[in-house]
Design an enzyme around this catalytic site. Sequence first.
Site, PDB file in Angstrom:
ATOM      1  N   GLU A   1       0.786  -1.159  -0.068  1.00 26.97           N
ATOM      2  CA  GLU A   1      -0.086   0.067  -0.074  1.00 26.97           C
ATOM      3  C   GLU A   1       0.921   1.406   0.109  1.00 26.97           C
ATOM      4  O   GLU A   1       0.426   2.362  -0.648  1.00 26.97           O
ATOM      5  CB  GLU A   1      -0.989  -0.164   1.205  1.00 26.97           C
ATOM      6  CG  GLU A   1      -1.871   1.223   1.406  1.00 26.97           C
ATOM      7  CD  GLU A   1      -2.939   1.012   2.254  1.00 26.97           C
ATOM      8  OE1 GLU A   1      -3.389   2.023   2.925  1.00 26.97           O
ATOM      9  OE2 GLU A   1      -3.022  -0.268   2.919  1.00 26.97           O
ATOM     10  N   ASP A   2       1.855   1.233   0.647  1.00 30.50           N
ATOM     11  CA  ASP A   2       2.550   2.739   0.994  1.00 30.50           C
ATOM     12  C   ASP A   2       4.177   2.523   0.346  1.00 30.50           C
ATOM     13  O   ASP A   2       4.750   3.459   0.332  1.00 30.50           O
ATOM     14  CB  ASP A   2       3.074   2.648   2.475  1.00 30.50           C
ATOM     15  CG  ASP A   2       1.694   3.174   3.303  1.00 30.50           C
ATOM     16  OD1 ASP A   2       0.704   3.380   2.367  1.00 30.50           O
ATOM     17  OD2 ASP A   2       1.579   2.680   4.431  1.00 30.50           O
TER      18      ASP A   2
END
Length: 766
Positions: A100-101
């Site tokens: 996600e990051d």
Amino acid sequence: MAEEKFEEIFDDGKMSEYHEFVNPEDLYQELIQRVQKYHPSDDISMIQKAYQTAAEAHKDQKRKSGEPYIIHPLNVAIVLADLELDKETIVAGILHDVVEDTIMKEEDLKREFGDDVALLVDGVTKLEKIPLSAGGDQPDEKLEMQAENLRKMFLAMAKDIRVILIKLADRLHNMRTLQYKKPESRQRIAKETLEIYCPIAQRLGISKVKIELDDLSLKYLEPDVYYDLVDKISVRRNVREKYIQSIVDEVSEHIGNAGIKAKIDGRVKHFFSIYKKMKNQDKTLDQIYDLFAVRIIVDTVRDCYAALGVIHEMYKPIPGRFKDYIAMPKANMYQSLHTTLIGSSGQPFEIQIRTFEMHKAAEYGIAAHWKYKEASDGKRVAAQEEEKLVWLRQILEWQRDMSDNREFMKLLKNDLDLFSDNVYCFTPTGEVKNLPAGSTTIDFAYSIHSAVGNRMVGARVNDKLVTIDYEINNGDRIEIITSQNSKGPSRDWLNVVKSTQAKNKINQWFKNELKEDNIIKGKDLLSTYCKARSVVLSDLLKTEYMNAVMRKYGFRDWDSVLAAIGHGALKEGQVVNKMQDLYDRDHKKELTNEEVLASIAESGNLAARPATIKAKSGIVVRGIADLSVRFSKCCSPVPGDEIVGFVTRGRGISIHRTDCVNMMNLPEMERARIIDAEWQAPEDATEKYVAEIDIYANNRNGLLADITKALTEKNISILSLNTRISRQGLATMQVSFEVESKEELNRVIDKIRGIESVVDIERATG
């Protein structure tokens, strides 16, 4: 951190403490020590590799606190280790944010750590690219994103329940560090935690996580209540601890004399548990008499009942306060005997009696089944744990049946309501059913099967005929009477039933029975609307325009949009106007020189131009002359809103917002009186318009003053303000004031939304 400190925190009912600004390497070593305590294998290579991978992926990232980001996944992994989970789950906890990051992809995880870990990480990864319209911070779009992420999470849970265990650990550490977020973010995250994640932890029986999430949510949602409880319970703490210890000593002596081997301890109940009782029973702290609980843990079920006999000989039990969750486990399979007694000093207290196995199930819940086992199937859910997942299958059914995200979120929150109590009743064969307090025999029928509910014509309770809206009491034995000739449920049932499951199944029956008719009706309404306005419907029915409408109104397919138009939940004008705007944006017409000259020539012929009237308020109504224009009070439109006119009988034209409930629910025969209207710059540039909003907030001292101050700072003239407070402490304020435009109104709403304790704001819609 010293081991003794951890044990102290555990005894307090909490998970491991937040490691503020510690060295990530020290934190990693602590994780390894915790894993090696319960895991028989010395091979930590995969965990070490995960740590190195995550540390590299997150190396340039910081948390809001300013500490290295890797601190967060390591703390998540420590929570998972506290639950004694398998290595794959620990690894996924360390890596849960890398997709996600960071630039790392799911394929990289599969290659480096295997399909199992990749599946778990994908399950907790949010949908980062849900297509949203410009201005994705709007409440509707936030709800859309929240709903879609929850749908994805529940689907992933169905494949592997460890997904939610990682998500709960992630949420727990985020809640422990919530002080670094902005006040409005704290409120939003705490509210979501209390409405979604706390109940899920409860359903899975993981009290270790659930208790701390409860208390942290209360701390940020109701800080005044939370700190008041902390202060009041800490008063005379030494006296209270001595009192609890004296009971423990008395009980230990008598249990020992009876020859029962037991572990006995005492504690004050956690804050949210006390707060829930205060709310549900509408009592003050002084009126809650079972603030203390003594726990007796024994070897066998027989010892549980033997210990109960000893306790009831020692102390006087309070009538109606004995609960046998061993014979009748809770929905999450929690088992224990609960009895409330009067102590020798007259102070009431609760005793819980359970076996060591029951205690482990209560603490770890479903997580206990992922403690490492040598058998290859050690990670699979044991058959007896399937009952804990009945509610998950129910949610998956809703997902399949529901295209409307608003309805899905409403049902989900109602079903997961932490404040609802339960009643226990029996089928004719003795099977226990657990339903929300206030449930009727209709709820009972639908809890058995939707077909039973749909064919229900009556009920017997304890062998006596009752009305179908009979409210169930604990211990009732219920038999449902069905008939093949039944025409199905009545819409009135929706006002009677209590359980979310019953409401959903009744609604689904009506939608399925009438959906085809509503789809056809919706198509006709769209077609009629377009013909009356010379709009070519086929130009608008393009995939991209239809998708935009579905996103805006939270539907998952076009048939559901048509059905909503057909049964009046959505107005055809809203849909056509949205699609027309998108079509016009893509097909900007460029006039030729000849067309420009022709339009100039036509402009001299006033008779050829459509008749318009302009009100001082800045409203232009096409095709109608000599009628006065007024603003409806039901929805209070302001410049910038999408509007329509409605030809009233004898009072000219009333202007409504297109999302006004009164316009959306007009009878078919009245729809012909709807006409086009639009905003134009008013003659008087200082024209003011009345706006009305509903503010929902958790009540506190100074709330009203803060809201009026925010309006004053924006130079807003308040016309009226009405406030009411529910028994649950929720304040509802209806505020009427003057603004110049929708932009000014939005600025006012944003200002109020940032006030502490404000939960939500809605405009009046009729």
